[in-house]
Design a protein around this motif. Structure first.
Motif, mmCIF file in Angstrom:
data_model
loop_
_atom_site.group_PDB
_atom_site.id
_atom_site.type_symbol
_atom_site.label_atom_id
_atom_site.label_comp_id
_atom_site.label_asym_id
_atom_site.label_seq_id
_atom_site.Cartn_x
_atom_site.Cartn_y
_atom_site.Cartn_z
ATOM 1 N N MET A 250 0.860 -1.185 0.000
ATOM 2 C CA MET A 250 0.000 0.000 0.000
ATOM 3 C C MET A 250 0.893 1.231 0.000
ATOM 4 O O MET A 250 1.843 1.298 0.747
ATOM 5 C CB MET A 250 -0.894 -0.061 1.236
ATOM 6 N N ASP B 99 1.707 5.187 0.701
ATOM 7 C CA ASP B 99 1.413 6.049 1.841
ATOM 8 C C ASP B 99 0.513 7.200 1.416
ATOM 9 O O ASP B 99 0.927 8.047 0.640
ATOM 10 C CB ASP B 99 2.736 6.580 2.403
ATOM 11 N N GLU C 45 2.840 3.552 8.155
ATOM 12 C CA GLU C 45 2.587 2.680 7.006
ATOM 13 C C GLU C 45 2.063 1.313 7.458
ATOM 14 O O GLU C 45 1.137 0.759 6.856
ATOM 15 C CB GLU C 45 3.857 2.532 6.167
ATOM 16 N N LEU D 109 -1.567 1.724 8.465
ATOM 17 C CA LEU D 109 -2.445 1.857 7.299
ATOM 18 C C LEU D 109 -2.632 0.528 6.577
ATOM 19 O O LEU D 109 -3.754 0.193 6.171
ATOM 20 C CB LEU D 109 -1.900 2.921 6.343
ATOM 21 N N THR D 110 -1.569 -0.223 6.428
ATOM 22 C CA THR D 110 -1.669 -1.531 5.769
ATOM 23 C C THR D 110 -2.563 -2.464 6.584
ATOM 24 O O THR D 110 -3.456 -3.123 6.034
ATOM 25 C CB THR D 110 -0.267 -2.149 5.582
ATOM 26 N N ALA E 296 -4.822 -1.626 8.827
ATOM 27 C CA ALA E 296 -6.191 -1.105 8.848
ATOM 28 C C ALA E 296 -6.923 -1.471 7.566
ATOM 29 O O ALA E 296 -8.090 -1.886 7.607
ATOM 30 C CB ALA E 296 -6.174 0.410 9.047
ATOM 31 N N ASP E 297 -6.264 -1.331 6.431
ATOM 32 C CA ASP E 297 -6.893 -1.699 5.161
ATOM 33 C C ASP E 297 -7.298 -3.167 5.180
ATOM 34 O O ASP E 297 -8.423 -3.509 4.810
ATOM 35 C CB ASP E 297 -5.932 -1.408 4.006
ATOM 36 N N LEU F 4 -8.368 7.725 10.633
ATOM 37 C CA LEU F 4 -7.731 6.557 10.030
ATOM 38 C C LEU F 4 -8.388 6.233 8.692
ATOM 39 O O LEU F 4 -7.715 6.012 7.684
ATOM 40 C CB LEU F 4 -7.813 5.365 10.990
ATOM 41 N N LEU F 5 -9.716 6.230 8.664
ATOM 42 C CA LEU F 5 -10.423 5.972 7.409
ATOM 43 C C LEU F 5 -10.125 7.064 6.379
ATOM 44 O O LEU F 5 -9.970 6.771 5.194
ATOM 45 C CB LEU F 5 -11.929 5.866 7.662
ATOM 46 N N LEU G 26 -6.887 6.335 4.790
ATOM 47 C CA LEU G 26 -6.994 5.195 3.880
ATOM 48 C C LEU G 26 -7.704 5.568 2.579
ATOM 49 O O LEU G 26 -7.408 5.009 1.525
ATOM 50 C CB LEU G 26 -7.750 4.046 4.554
ATOM 51 N N CYS G 27 -8.624 6.493 2.649
ATOM 52 C CA CYS G 27 -9.416 6.893 1.478
ATOM 53 C C CYS G 27 -8.744 7.972 0.645
ATOM 54 O O CYS G 27 -9.212 8.293 -0.454
ATOM 55 C CB CYS G 27 -10.789 7.406 1.940
ATOM 56 N N TYR H 15 -15.315 -0.255 2.033
ATOM 57 C CA TYR H 15 -15.335 -1.022 3.284
ATOM 58 C C TYR H 15 -16.786 -1.080 3.738
ATOM 59 O O TYR H 15 -17.470 -0.049 3.745
ATOM 60 C CB TYR H 15 -14.530 -0.327 4.392
#
Length: 190
Positions: A1, A3, A22, A25-26, A28-29, A65-66, A69-70, A108
């Motif tokens: 993923m 950054d 990182e 984020l990885t 969480a995804d 956090l979302l 990711l978005c 998600y």
């Protein structure tokens, strides 16, 4: 993923902090894809192999956090939308943007419920997505194809409702398109 863009007020991170970000984020995804947007943040921290305090230092809320990711998807959505200005009329531009945003909000499970709050995150992607939606709405209102009483928050409420309805039967582009068309036909001033 890759950054996603940092929040606008974030200073460059030390190398170890950047690696932790990182990893978060990885993880969480992966966790959000498996369990939905309401998955445990503790589980995300464990999968990232960081303490929950580290997660909260980087991302003080679930929505932050979302938002991170978005970010890339929202930046791309806004850029693609702007690139269509010459090829589409204001009504079609707004319609296409709403469909794309609704499809994004289905990435998600459960993200749709948080979409309005996530778009208020201070990431460059969230700000770009919200600004593009507001710009397209204003453009449609100036062209007199959408009522002047409609706000971008109204559109977000409808997109959320559409996503929740589609989530019940499985996300499909045709169902999202039908529901966006139904709504936009209802607020049209033609």
């Amino acid at each position: 993923m890759t950054d996603p863009s940092p929040t606008l007020d974030e200073t460059p991170l030390r190398a170890d902090a950047a690696r932790n970000r990182e990893r978060i984020l990885t993880a969480a995804d992966e966790v959000f894809l498996e369990r939905g947007a309401d998955a445990s943040l503790d589980d995300i921290a464990k999968r990232a192999k960081v303490g929950i305090g580290t997660l909260y230092r980087r991302f003080p809320t679930r929505e932050a956090l979302l938002g991170a990711l978005c970010d890339e998807r929202l930046l791309a959505l806004a850029a693609n939308s702007r690139s269509r200005d010459d090829a589409m009329d204001p009504d079609a531009s707004l319609r296409t943007f709403m469909i794309e945003l609704a499809m994004h909000a289905s990435h998600y499970q459960g993200l749709a419920v948080l979409l309005g709050t996530v778009l208020k995150s201070h990431t460059t992607g969230c700000q770009a997505g919200r600004a593009e939606g507001e710009r397209l709405l204003k453009r449609a209102q100036e062209a007199k194809v959408v009522s002047g009483t409609v706000s971008f928050d109204d559109l977000l409420c409808v997109i959320t409702a559409i996503c929740l309805a589609v989530e019940q039967g499985g996300p499909t582009t045709s169902r999202v398109t039908h529901l966006v068309d139904l709504f936009l036909n209802g607020i049209s001033v033609r």
